[in-house]
Design a protein around this motif. Structure first.
Motif, PDB file in Angstrom:
ATOM      1  N   ALA A 157       0.792  -1.232   0.000  1.00  0.00           N
ATOM      2  CA  ALA A 157       0.000   0.000   0.000  1.00  0.00           C
ATOM      3  C   ALA A 157       0.827   1.286   0.000  1.00  0.00           C
ATOM      4  CB  ALA A 157      -0.975  -0.013   1.174  1.00  0.00           C
ATOM      5  N   PRO A 158       1.779   1.473   0.926  1.00  0.00           N
ATOM      6  CA  PRO A 158       2.521   2.738   0.875  1.00  0.00           C
ATOM      7  C   PRO A 158       3.345   2.879  -0.400  1.00  0.00           C
ATOM      8  CG  PRO A 158       2.782   1.662   3.002  1.00  0.00           C
ATOM      9  CD  PRO A 158       2.168   0.650   2.087  1.00  0.00           C
ATOM     10  N   THR A 159       3.910   1.760  -0.880  1.00  0.00           N
ATOM     11  CA  THR A 159       4.654   1.813  -2.132  1.00  0.00           C
ATOM     12  C   THR A 159       3.730   2.183  -3.277  1.00  0.00           C
ATOM     13  OG1 THR A 159       6.136   0.090  -1.299  1.00  0.00           O
ATOM     14  CG2 THR A 159       6.176   0.521  -3.655  1.00  0.00           C
ATOM     15  N   LEU A 260       8.953   1.932   0.370  1.00  0.00           N
ATOM     16  CA  LEU A 260       9.745   0.711   0.418  1.00  0.00           C
ATOM     17  C   LEU A 260      10.145   0.374   1.852  1.00  0.00           C
ATOM     18  CD1 LEU A 260      12.036   1.285  -2.707  1.00  0.00           C
ATOM     19  CD2 LEU A 260      10.110  -0.297  -2.499  1.00  0.00           C
ATOM     20  N   PHE A 261      10.573   1.362   2.612  1.00  0.00           N
ATOM     21  CA  PHE A 261      10.983   1.114   3.999  1.00  0.00           C
ATOM     22  C   PHE A 261       9.782   0.703   4.853  1.00  0.00           C
ATOM     23  CE2 PHE A 261      15.194   2.563   3.303  1.00  0.00           C
ATOM     24  CZ  PHE A 261      15.925   2.206   4.425  1.00  0.00           C
ATOM     25  N   PHE A 262       8.648   1.363   4.635  1.00  0.00           N
ATOM     26  CA  PHE A 262       7.455   0.995   5.401  1.00  0.00           C
ATOM     27  C   PHE A 262       7.043  -0.438   5.082  1.00  0.00           C
ATOM     28  CE2 PHE A 262       2.967   0.771   6.386  1.00  0.00           C
ATOM     29  CZ  PHE A 262       2.887   1.442   7.600  1.00  0.00           C
ATOM     30  N   GLY A 263       7.087  -0.786   3.821  1.00  0.00           N
ATOM     31  CA  GLY A 263       6.747  -2.148   3.431  1.00  0.00           C
ATOM     32  C   GLY A 263       7.715  -3.162   3.996  1.00  0.00           C
ATOM     33  N   TRP A 268       8.173  -8.099   8.331  1.00  0.00           N
ATOM     34  CA  TRP A 268       8.487  -8.804   9.580  1.00  0.00           C
ATOM     35  C   TRP A 268       7.217  -9.217  10.308  1.00  0.00           C
ATOM     36  CZ3 TRP A 268      13.110 -10.654  10.050  1.00  0.00           C
ATOM     37  CH2 TRP A 268      14.150 -10.047   9.347  1.00  0.00           C
ATOM     38  N   LEU A 269       6.175  -8.415  10.198  1.00  0.00           N
ATOM     39  CA  LEU A 269       4.883  -8.792  10.752  1.00  0.00           C
ATOM     40  C   LEU A 269       4.363 -10.056  10.061  1.00  0.00           C
ATOM     41  CD1 LEU A 269       2.621  -7.649  12.729  1.00  0.00           C
ATOM     42  CD2 LEU A 269       1.579  -6.708  10.665  1.00  0.00           C
ATOM     43  N   VAL A 270       4.517 -10.113   8.753  1.00  0.00           N
ATOM     44  CA  VAL A 270       4.063 -11.269   7.982  1.00  0.00           C
ATOM     45  C   VAL A 270       4.886 -12.507   8.322  1.00  0.00           C
ATOM     46  CG1 VAL A 270       3.801 -12.206   5.655  1.00  0.00           C
ATOM     47  CG2 VAL A 270       3.190  -9.831   6.119  1.00  0.00           C
ATOM     48  N   VAL A 271       6.206 -12.331   8.447  1.00  0.00           N
ATOM     49  CA  VAL A 271       7.075 -13.466   8.783  1.00  0.00           C
ATOM     50  C   VAL A 271       6.622 -14.121  10.081  1.00  0.00           C
ATOM     51  CG1 VAL A 271       9.414 -14.067   9.560  1.00  0.00           C
ATOM     52  CG2 VAL A 271       9.097 -12.681   7.504  1.00  0.00           C
ATOM     53  N   ALA A 272       6.334 -13.303  11.085  1.00  0.00           N
ATOM     54  CA  ALA A 272       5.911 -13.849  12.374  1.00  0.00           C
ATOM     55  C   ALA A 272       4.596 -14.607  12.258  1.00  0.00           C
ATOM     56  CB  ALA A 272       5.779 -12.726  13.402  1.00  0.00           C
TER      57      ALA A 272
END
Length: 424
Positions: A157-159, A260-263, A268-272
């Motif tokens: 989304a931010p990208t 890009l940085f926000f994404g 890391w949220l998705v990885v967890a």
């Protein structure tokens, strides 16, 4: 793949299709929040509003998400899941399109509240559908899969917002949101069957609804789990509300690089959330949640120290932030799964209370970063403070050592073939 009852009626599609549809629905809220983040400074400049006032439009969305769930949750228990979803998606489309002509920051704020109300249908009904079909570890696993789908949206989304801003103004971002909402309206209408049979529906009258909310609020572990989930969400929204100003103004990033940085943080949220189903094979949800909260407090404190003394520059900010997002990714599927497992008979109302308090706490938290200074230290303080309060709620209210283990059954006894999920 879908299942079919003996009477030939279409039942719930495969688990993969459930995850994709519900994930996209639940993601309507985060997408509504995140796509315009690169444009926050531009919104303030165009409408002549201060940074804190612009951040309040984010708060308005969260308030809408909270209030909408309180209303829509009981309605979904009374009317079924589909009708509230369709109404919510339609409201979101109309509010998003209206932002295109919003003349002032005040009108924008009101429309953002309405956007939140519309998007709340996906959040609360999505959780209720999970509880219609799954319990215990199966529910936690499905929620992890949903957050995988949902997690793609904070990454994209931010990208996407930054890319859109190359060709359109910030108002054009909201036209994109209207189109997305319209697509979800079609998907729900054509691709999502009803999962709540008539014999399991409850009264939508004010008195019974208030009594149900009252019984939920008397359940101490449920309230504690809601607080834990809400404060983990508050840590996440501290990042959401502060990241645009920290990355773009303090560290001089362009809108595109910020995206890009926000994404990258959202990854890391998705990885967890995707490691969570693996850990659930050996550990109870309460155990994973407890360790994640303790770790979150630890990395939050480290982040505050690094930001306060300016150690490590940009790396000293993003390292602890990404680690804390990883911890949140273990809390956010397990706390709701444990809370909803206690109240399957009122899944919509329980999901509403859970979701509304989550976003309500997030709404209170969002302006905090701005009030503290809109810099890396303010963002780190807000994130760490939320995790500390969450750990206190976990220890004093939830008392996870007193929670029973949950079994691996995927269906409750009162579920019929009409709501049985097919094998993936």
């Amino acid at each position: 793949m879908t299942t079919t009852t003996a009477a030939g009626r279409s039942a719930v599609p495969s688990r993969l299709r459930i995850a994709l549809i519900l994930g996209a629905l639940i993601a309507l809220g985060p997408l509504t929040i995140d796509t315009y983040l690169p444009a926050l400074p531009a919104v303030g400049a165009d409408l002549g509003a201060s940074e804190t006032t612009v951040q309040l439009t984010l708060t308005g969305t969260l308030i809408g998400l909270a209030l909408g769930q309180i209303l829509i949750g009981p309605l979904s228990d009374a009317w079924g899941r589909r009708r509230p979803l369709i109404a919510g998606a339609a409201l979101h489309v109309l509010a998003s399109a209206a932002v295109f002509i919003a003349p002032s920051i005040e009108v924008l704020g009101v429309l953002r509240v309405l956007q939140g109300v519309g998007a709340s249908a996906g959040a609360v009904v999505g959780l209720a559908i999970v509880r219609d079909l799954f319990v215990g570890r199966a529910a936690a696993t499905m929620l992890s899969r949903l957050i995988l789908v949902m997690g793609a949206f904070p990454v994209i989304a931010p990208t996407l917002g930054g890319v859109l801003l190359n060709w359109v103004s910030w108002r054009g971002v909201f036209l994109f949101l209207a189109v997305y909402g319209l697509v979800m309206l079609v998907v729900v209408t054509m691709g999502l069957p009803e999962t709540l049979p008539a014999h399991r529906r409850r009264s939508a009258r004010f008195g019974p609804t208030m009594r149900t909310y009252g019984s939920l609020l008397k359940d101490r572990p449920f309230v504690g789990l809601v607080l834990v989930a809400g404060l983990a969400m508050a840590a996440l929204f501290s990042y959401v509300s502060g990241a645009a100003f920290v990355y773009q103004q303090q560290f001089g990033m362009s809108q595109q690089v910020f995206g890009l940085f926000f994404g990258a943080g959202a990854i890391w949220l998705v990885v967890a959330t995707q490691l969570n189903p693996v850990l659930l094979r050996w550990f109870e949800p309460r155990q994973i949640m407890t360790v994640a909260m303790i770790a979150g407090v630890g990395v939050g404190v480290v982040g505050v120290l690094l930001a306060t003394f300016g150690v490590g520059g940009l790396a000293g900010v993003v390292g602890p932030v990404w680690a804390l997002l990883l911890c949140c990714g273990f809390v956010l599927p397990n706390a709701p799964a444990l809370a909803l497992a206690r109240h399957g008979e009122a899944a919509g109302t329980a999901s509403a209370l859970l979701g509304s308090l989550q976003f309500g706490i997030g709404a209170v938290t969002s302006p905090v970063v701005g009030l503290l200074g809109n810099d890396a230290r303010a963002m780190a303080l807000s994130m760490a403070g939320a995790m500390v309060l969450g750990l206190i709620a976990l220890v004093t209210v939830v008392r996870p050592w007193q929670l029973p283990d949950i079994n691996d059954d995927e269906m409750t006894e009162d579920r019929t073939d009409e709501t049985a999920p097919a094998a993936a």
